[in-house]
Scaffold this active site. Structure first.
Site, PDB file in Angstrom:
ATOM      1  CE  LYS A   1     -39.897   7.395 -53.340  1.00 16.77           C
ATOM      2  NZ  LYS A   1     -39.492   8.254 -52.240  1.00 16.77           N
TER       3      LYS A   1
ATOM      4  CE  LYS B   1     -38.908  12.702 -59.259  1.00 18.84           C
ATOM      5  NZ  LYS B   1     -39.430  12.683 -57.881  1.00 18.84           N
TER       6      LYS B   1
ATOM      7  CE  LYS C   1     -32.176  14.380 -52.653  1.00 19.16           C
ATOM      8  NZ  LYS C   1     -33.458  13.930 -52.105  1.00 19.16           N
TER       9      LYS C   1
HETATM   10  P1  TYM Z   1     -36.871  15.309 -52.107  1.00 22.70           P
HETATM   11  O1  TYM Z   1     -35.754  15.123 -51.152  1.00 22.70           O
HETATM   12  O2  TYM Z   1     -37.243  14.185 -53.010  1.00 22.70           O
HETATM   13  O3  TYM Z   1     -36.599  16.558 -53.027  1.00 22.70           O
HETATM   14  C1  TYM Z   1     -36.258  17.820 -52.502  1.00 22.70           C
HETATM   15  C2  TYM Z   1     -36.873  18.935 -53.352  1.00 22.70           C
HETATM   16  O4  TYM Z   1     -36.398  18.870 -54.696  1.00 22.70           O
HETATM   17  C3  TYM Z   1     -37.501  18.846 -55.604  1.00 22.70           C
HETATM   18  N1  TYM Z   1     -37.120  18.002 -56.751  1.00 22.70           N
HETATM   19  C4  TYM Z   1     -37.198  18.388 -58.029  1.00 22.70           C
HETATM   20  N2  TYM Z   1     -37.597  19.541 -58.592  1.00 22.70           N
HETATM   21  C5  TYM Z   1     -37.532  19.629 -59.937  1.00 22.70           C
HETATM   22  N3  TYM Z   1     -37.086  18.602 -60.728  1.00 22.70           N
HETATM   23  C6  TYM Z   1     -36.696  17.431 -60.200  1.00 22.70           C
HETATM   24  N4  TYM Z   1     -36.247  16.441 -60.982  1.00 22.70           N
HETATM   25  C7  TYM Z   1     -36.735  17.285 -58.778  1.00 22.70           C
HETATM   26  N5  TYM Z   1     -36.401  16.275 -57.927  1.00 22.70           N
HETATM   27  C8  TYM Z   1     -36.649  16.739 -56.707  1.00 22.70           C
HETATM   28  C9  TYM Z   1     -38.638  18.237 -54.804  1.00 22.70           C
HETATM   29  O5  TYM Z   1     -39.897  18.557 -55.343  1.00 22.70           O
HETATM   30  C10 TYM Z   1     -38.415  18.845 -53.448  1.00 22.70           C
HETATM   31  O6  TYM Z   1     -38.960  20.140 -53.366  1.00 22.70           O
HETATM   32  N6  TYM Z   1     -40.989  14.745 -49.349  1.00 22.70           N
HETATM   33  C11 TYM Z   1     -39.969  15.685 -49.715  1.00 22.70           C
HETATM   34  C12 TYM Z   1     -39.176  16.215 -48.520  1.00 22.70           C
HETATM   35  C13 TYM Z   1     -40.018  16.823 -47.438  1.00 22.70           C
HETATM   36  C14 TYM Z   1     -40.612  18.118 -47.478  1.00 22.70           C
HETATM   37  C15 TYM Z   1     -41.224  18.265 -46.199  1.00 22.70           C
HETATM   38  C16 TYM Z   1     -40.681  19.121 -48.437  1.00 22.70           C
HETATM   39  C17 TYM Z   1     -40.278  16.296 -46.224  1.00 22.70           C
HETATM   40  N7  TYM Z   1     -41.009  17.155 -45.484  1.00 22.70           N
HETATM   41  C18 TYM Z   1     -41.928  19.439 -45.891  1.00 22.70           C
HETATM   42  C19 TYM Z   1     -41.398  20.287 -48.112  1.00 22.70           C
HETATM   43  C20 TYM Z   1     -42.004  20.433 -46.850  1.00 22.70           C
HETATM   44  C21 TYM Z   1     -38.966  14.994 -50.629  1.00 22.70           C
HETATM   45  O7  TYM Z   1     -38.833  13.802 -50.619  1.00 22.70           O
HETATM   46  O8  TYM Z   1     -38.180  15.818 -51.328  1.00 22.70           O
END
Ligand code: TYM
Length: 334
Positions: free
Chosen positions: A114, A197, A200
């Site tokens: 990023k 990947k 969003k």
């Molecule tokens: P975020 O918001 O990017 O994504 C949420 C969840 O979706 C999964 N994910 C995917 N899985 C499979 N294929 C994809 N293309 C894909 N895109 C997203 C992510 O792995 C995630 O599980 N940092 C985290 C949010 C967070 C969090 C936490 C998660 C903050 N604190 C504590 C677990 C525990 C994030 O940005 O997820």
């Protein structure tokens, strides 16, 4: 007997979740919520690491929570809340940041990607300490498992390191959590660019399937997904990334095995296969979308649910934070 703890969250960084969030995380959350004492947050503080319009961030936060519920997370069973409603997250993150090495944080691949993309001037300190806040999220709740997609694995590993470091220095305070990653669906790829990947924050919308999109639009995107010129529906990640990704989505949404889907479409073209998948996607998304939009029609009720769940989360988080403050030697207010 008390159930083991589960923690996970998503950023409210778009108007809708995408199918990678749904398959990679939300479907597992739904399945695991019975066996675990589960906490699911909408991590709005994390979303501040990207530019946001304030009114839109509020709306995206509600929309994310509504999609959790619409997809089957039950706020009477699981604790579903907004991260910023529980101030202990930011407080523990500060403490943990004093235990995190500069080099250690700099090695996080998501930060490296990023910061490279944004450029030095647009890269904030918050983006750098993002994984420390995530560690605070998880450790506050004495978490056993963290179900996430593959891209969050390194962050959960840092969380484990920080927990062990803190425990080693100050005595056992945190439970050391395990990441839970469903290998076959850990990474869903962009339909137009099937080696990247799905995200969003993708630059182009054409390869992203949004949970809340008009079903006809999602169907069209499936029909236009990039494939190859071979014409056979066969899983081969290396040579057929587009078709393989579609097979993974198909299998995940139907609970079927990939070979049985390959058999069904043997000798039929990609058109038939895509039509089949478009129907599967539309059927899966339709009820989730309808329910989410219903919930969003009554934001006051949704806010009330989030508030009562935040109170539940706060009680757990405050206890852990109090222990941490005692251990590290902060003087308690009399
Ligand atoms: P975020 O918001 O990017 O994504 C949420 C969840 O979706 C999964 N994910 C995917 N899985 C499979 N294929 C994809 N293309 C894909 N895109 C997203 C992510 O792995 C995630 O599980 N940092 C985290 C949010 C967070 C969090 C936490 C998660 C903050 N604190 C504590 C677990 C525990 C994030 O940005 O997820």
């Amino acid at each position: 007997m008390t159930k083991p703890r589960l923690y996970s969250g998503m950023q409210p960084s778009a108007d809708s979740l995408q199918i990678g969030n749904y398959i990679g995380a939300l479907m597992q959350w739904r399945d695991l919520q019975e066996a675990y004492d589960a906490f699911f947050s909408v991590v709005d503080l994390h979303a501040l690491t990207q530019p946001n319009d304030p009114a839109e961030l509020r709306e995206k936060t509600r929309r994310t929570a509504a999609q959790y519920i619409a997809a089957g997370i039950e706020p009477s069973k699981s604790t579903l809340y907004v991260q910023s409603h529980v101030p202990a997250h930011a407080e523990l993150a500060w403490v943990l940041s004093t235990l995190t090495g500069f080099g250690e944080a700099g090695r996080m691949t998501q930060f490296k990607d990023k910061s490279q993309r944004y450029g030095q001037d647009a890269t904030s300190v918050g983006l750098f300490t993002y994984p420390v806040l995530m560690a605070a999220d998880i450790l506050l709740y004495q978490t056993d498992i963290v179900p996430v997609g593959d891209d969050q694995k390194q962050h959960v590993e840092l969380t484990r390191d920080l927990a062990e470091r803190f425990n080693g220095r100050y005595g056992t305070t945190f439970r050391v959590p395990m990441p839970v990653i469903q290998q076959d669906t850990a990474r869903i790829y962009d339909l137009q660019n099937p080696t990247a990947k799905m995200s969003k924050s993708a630059e182009s919308d054409a390869g992203v399937l949004w949970l809340l999109d008009d079903p006809a639009k999602s169907a069209k995107k499936v029909m236009r997904a990039v494939t190859d010129s071979e014409g056979s529906v066969r899983y081969d990640r290396e040579n057929k990334p587009g078709v393989s990704n579609l097979l993974v989505i198909y299998a995940a949404l139907t609970g079927r095995q990939i070979p049985s889907i390959e058999d069904e479409y043997a000798g039929r073209g990609y058109g038939d296969f895509k039509k089949g998948l478009a129907d599967v996607v539309v059927n899966e998304f339709e009820p989730v979308r309808t329910r989410a939009l219903e919930l969003l029609d009554d934001p006051a009720e949704l806010d009330r649910v989030l508030a009562s769940n935040a109170a539940r989360a706060e009680a757990v988080a405050r206890t852990t934070l109090g222990d941490v403050y005692d251990r590290i030697g902060l003087l308690r207010r009399a």
